[in-house]
Structure formats: C-alpha cells, structure tokens
Design an enzyme around this catalytic site. Structure first.
Site, short mmCIF file in Angstrom:
data_model
loop_
_atom_site.label_atom_id
_atom_site.label_comp_id
_atom_site.label_asym_id
_atom_site.label_seq_id
_atom_site.Cartn_x
_atom_site.Cartn_y
_atom_site.Cartn_z
N GLY A 1 0.64 -1.34 0.04
CA GLY A 1 0.07 -0.05 0.08
C GLY A 1 0.60 1.27 -0.01
N CYS A 2 1.84 1.18 0.67
CA CYS A 2 2.67 2.41 0.90
C CYS A 2 3.52 2.66 -0.52
CB CYS A 2 3.83 2.23 1.89
SG CYS A 2 2.84 2.44 3.62
N THR A 3 3.86 1.71 -1.19
CA THR A 3 4.58 1.89 -2.31
C THR A 3 3.81 2.17 -3.27
OG1 THR A 3 6.26 -0.04 -1.75
CG2 THR A 3 6.03 0.32 -3.91
#
Length: 153
Positions: free
Chosen positions: A42-44
């Site tokens: 998700g952060c990527t």
C-alpha cells in the site's frame, strides 16, 4: 492537529539527515503524508502514485514530503528502489506522528499493535492545515487525484 491549526516549524530530518522545516516550503502548499512502512504494497502504491503525478502536483503549487517511523537507511532504499523525487522524513522517535495525532493502536487480523494511521495533511502557503485526508478516505492508487481534487465543502 486539526484544520485551521498552524503546523510546527521543525518537521524532522530526511533520508540524507537534512533538517526539513515548514519555512522551506513558504509560498507553496505542502502535502505532508504519513504512511505506515517503507516498501509495503500500500505504501509503495501511494508513493509511486505521488511520484507519477509529481510534475502535475508541482505545477499546481504543491510540494510533497512523506513521513514514516523507519530510519534514514530504510527511506534511502525505498527512494532509490522506487525513484521517488521527494524527501521522506525519518520520524524514528515518532515525535511528528504524535504531534499530528496519527500514531496509535491499530489492529490487523485480531492482533493489536502500535502504528501510523495513513493520513495526509495539506498545509497552505502560510503554514496552516487546510485539509486532512484521513485513513479511511485515502486511495493509495489515486492519492494524487485526491489531493488535486477540489475539496468538498
């Protein structure tokens, strides 16, 4: 921190150990986005969406700074791997997370743990928080569109 609050002057240090201050972004809107962890899916996706729309965000007067609790080394790897054009604050002492109220108890699969709530603060040219996009609203694959979209009144 709430809409209408003045953001703190000292934000932290980035992946290169450089101090990041609010005054560095005077005259620009600052997108200060808090995310849980470098190199997670998700952060990527969120970071890459901001990267892919970086020129558009800049042309609309936005500067971008990411914040997570990983250290500078982790941030450097994340930036290099994903070719990110913006700095990431290494908030290892969680001071900025706590100041902005985005650190607390989370749960996943019934397990409780402490972590960062994915939250984005849009800070205006005068250093005042004008918009907050909360954890339940953020769409990691279209985050830049959310930032650029006119805010719903």
């Amino acid at each position: 921190m709430n809409i209408g609050d003045k953001a703190p002057e000292r934000l932290g240090t980035d992946q290169d150990g450089k101090e990041i201050k609010l005054s560095h972004y005077k005259g620009q809107k600052l997108v200060l986005y808090f995310y849980p962890k470098d190199s997670t899916s998700g952060c990527t996706a969120e970071a890459c969406n901001l990267r892919d729309n970086y020129d558009e965000l800049l042309s609309q007067g936005y500067a971008i700074v990411g914040v997570s609790v990983q250290d500078e080394k982790s941030h450097k790897k994340f930036i290099e791997k994903n070719n990110l054009p913006f700095p990431l604050i290494a908030d290892v002492d969680k001071k900025l997370n706590e100041t902005f109220g985005v650190y607390g108890e989370k749960s996943m699969y019934g397990r409780k743990y402490m972590g960062t709530f994915r939250t984005t603060f849009i800070i205006d040219e005068a250093g005042i928080i004008e918009r907050i996009i909360g954890p339940k609203e953020i769409k990691v694959k279209n985050h830049a569109e959310q930032i650029l979209a006119p805010k719903a009144e």
